[in-house]
Write an enzyme that holds these catalytic residues in place. Structure first.
Site, PDB file in Angstrom:
ATOM      1  CG  HIS A 180      -5.833  -8.913   2.680  1.00  0.00           C
ATOM      2  ND1 HIS A 180      -6.343  -9.506   1.376  1.00  0.00           N
ATOM      3  CD2 HIS A 180      -5.762  -7.480   2.086  1.00  0.00           C
ATOM      4  CE1 HIS A 180      -6.284  -8.667   0.222  1.00  0.00           C
ATOM      5  NE2 HIS A 180      -6.069  -7.452   0.633  1.00  0.00           N
TER       6      HIS A 180
ATOM      7  CE  LYS B 189      -7.561  -0.907   4.839  1.00  0.00           C
ATOM      8  NZ  LYS B 189      -7.639  -0.780   3.408  1.00  0.00           N
TER       9      LYS B 189
ATOM     10  NE  ARG C 229      -3.227  -4.132  -1.167  1.00  0.00           N
ATOM     11  CZ  ARG C 229      -2.657  -4.719  -0.204  1.00  0.00           C
ATOM     12  NH1 ARG C 229      -1.393  -4.666  -0.065  1.00  0.00           N
ATOM     13  NH2 ARG C 229      -3.414  -5.130   0.713  1.00  0.00           N
TER      14      ARG C 229
ATOM     15  NE  ARG D 107      -3.465  -2.298   2.963  1.00  0.00           N
ATOM     16  CZ  ARG D 107      -3.020  -3.273   3.621  1.00  0.00           C
ATOM     17  NH1 ARG D 107      -2.010  -3.361   4.354  1.00  0.00           N
ATOM     18  NH2 ARG D 107      -3.908  -4.166   3.918  1.00  0.00           N
TER      19      ARG D 107
ATOM     20  CE1 TYR E  93      -6.687  -8.932  -6.352  1.00  0.00           C
ATOM     21  CE2 TYR E  93      -6.877  -9.639  -4.029  1.00  0.00           C
ATOM     22  CZ  TYR E  93      -6.809  -8.583  -4.967  1.00  0.00           C
ATOM     23  OH  TYR E  93      -6.242  -7.371  -4.574  1.00  0.00           O
TER      24      TYR E  93
ATOM     25  CG  HIS F 231      -4.933   0.088  -4.044  1.00  0.00           C
ATOM     26  ND1 HIS F 231      -4.411  -0.060  -2.823  1.00  0.00           N
ATOM     27  CD2 HIS F 231      -6.009  -0.836  -3.970  1.00  0.00           C
ATOM     28  CE1 HIS F 231      -5.114  -0.931  -2.031  1.00  0.00           C
ATOM     29  NE2 HIS F 231      -5.884  -1.529  -2.865  1.00  0.00           N
TER      30      HIS F 231
END
Length: 305
Positions: free
Chosen positions: A276, A183, A253, A158, A285, A250
Site C-alpha cells: 500500500h 499500481k 489478498r 495483486r 482491516y 483479490h
C-alpha cells in the site's frame, strides 16, 4: 504530446491516444486504463454514433446526458463513483489538448466517499481448503494452480503483480522474491515462504527450459495487457472448480491481511506486505481486529447493573 486534431479522429485512434496519455503521463495501472477505455468508447458512441470523433461538436450538456444514462444503467454507487472519476480524467485530457473547454471536469458532481464502509471480503477456512483440494495433482496445470494459489494467499499479491513475475525475480539463496507493482510504481522485496518456494519449484520442473515469465501462457506469449487477464482467468477457473461462489483472487489478498491483523501483526507490517502506498488504505482491516476494538468499545448503557 503533439497537438491533437479536433475533428476526424476514428474511435480506435481516439482510444489509442488517450490510453497512451493514461499510461505515459498519468501512469495509471492497466486495470484502471481498461475501465477508462471502456467508458471513453461508450462516451464516443453516445455522442457521435458511428461517425468520426469531433469533440468541438459537443457541449457539457452532452456529458451530463451520457452520465445520466450511465447511472441509470449502473445503479451501483461504487460503479457510479468510478465512472465519475474516469470521466474527470478523460475531460482533463481533452482540455489539455484544447478539444473541450477547461473546467468541465470540476463541474461534474461528486459522490460521497465513505472510507472503510464495508468489511473486506475474506474467505473462510472451508473455502481455502476447497481451493487447495481443487489444485491437487501432479499435472502441470495442477502445479501451476497450486503455485498461483500460494502466491496470492501467502503474499497477498495483486493479479497484475503476479502477471509480471519473472523467474529471475526469485532469489533462491536469499529466500526472497522481488515484486514490481504497476499500481504503486514501487518495488518491494518479500520473504519467500517455504511452501510457496516448493510449489514454484514443482511447477518449474514441468518445463523443459526456464521461460521468462512465471505464469506465461502455454500456447503463446501474452502482451502486458493480456497477461493480467490471463492470471484472472486462471484464478476464476480455480474458484469455479473448488465450488467457491463469490470469491476472487483479490479476496485471497484480503484473507491474508485479515489473518495477519487477527494474529497481532501491526498495520505497518500488513501495509508493507500488501504494498500500500498509504497506511490509511490498510486501516480498513482495523475493523477486523476484534481484540483491539474490544479495548476501545464503550460499555452499553444499562448493560451492567
Amino acid at each position: 504530446m503533439d497537438q491533437l486534431s479536433k475533428k476526424g479522429l476514428s474511435l480506435a485512434e481516439c482510444v489509442a491516444r488517450y490510453d497512451l496519455y493514461a499510461r505515459e503521463v498519468r501512469c495509471l495501472a492497466a486495470s484502471t486504463r481498461e475501465i477508462q477505455r471502456r467508458i471513453l468508447r461508450r462516451l464516443c458512441s453516445f455522442c457521435f454514433g458511428d461517425g468520426p470523433i469531433a469533440w468541438d461538436a459537443i457541449c457539457f450538456t452532452d456529458i451530463v446526458r451520457f452520465l445520466t444514462a450511465e447511472f441509470e444503467r449502473y445503479p451501483n454507487r461504487g460503479t457510479q463513483r468510478a465512472s465519475l472519476t474516469s470521466m474527470r480524467t478523460i475531460l482533463r485530457y481533452l482540455a489539455e489538448n484544447n478539444m473541450v473547454p477547461m473546467g468541465w471536469d470540476e463541474a461534474l458532481p461528486r459522490t460521497a466517499t465513505k472510507r472503510h464502509a464495508h468489511l473486506p471480503r475474506q474467505l473462510s477456512r472451508e473455502q481455502i481448503r476447497a481451493l487447495f483440494k481443487a489444485s491437487k495433482g501432479n499435472r502441470w496445470i495442477a502445479r501451476r494452480d497450486r503455485a498461483l494459489l500460494l502466491l496470492l494467499l501467502r503474499l497477498g499479491l495483486r493479479c497484475e503483480e503476479v502477471a509480471h513475475l519473472k523467474w529471475q525475480d526469485i532469489d533462491w539463496q536469499a529466500g526472497s522474491i522481488r515484486i514490481c507493482s504497476q499500481k504503486s510504481r514501487r518495488e518491494r522485496i518479500l520473504p519467500l515462504p517455504e511452501d510457496v518456494g516448493k510449489a514454484l519449484v514443482a511447477y518449474l520442473r514441468t518445463f523443459s527450459s526456464v521461460p521468462l515469465w512465471i505464469f506465461d501462457s502455454s500456447r503463446s506469449t501474452y502482451p502486458d495487457e493480456m497477461r493480467r487477464l490471463h492470471i484472472k482467468a486462471i484464478s476464476k477457473y480455480l474458484f469455479k472448480r473448488a465450488g467457491v461462489v463469490g470469491g476472487s483472487a483479490h479476496s485471497l489478498r484480503h484473507t491474508i491481511a485479515t489473518t495477519m491483523v487477527n494474529r497481532g501483526a501491526s498495520f505497518k507490517d500488513v501495509s508493507d506486505l500488501l504494498g500500500h502506498r498509504r497506511l490509511s488504505t490498510t486501516l480498513i482491516y482495523a475493523k477486523l481486529d476484534m481484540k483491539a476494538l474490544a479495548q476501545v468499545a464503550l460499555p452499553w448503557p444499562g448493560g451492567e447493573r
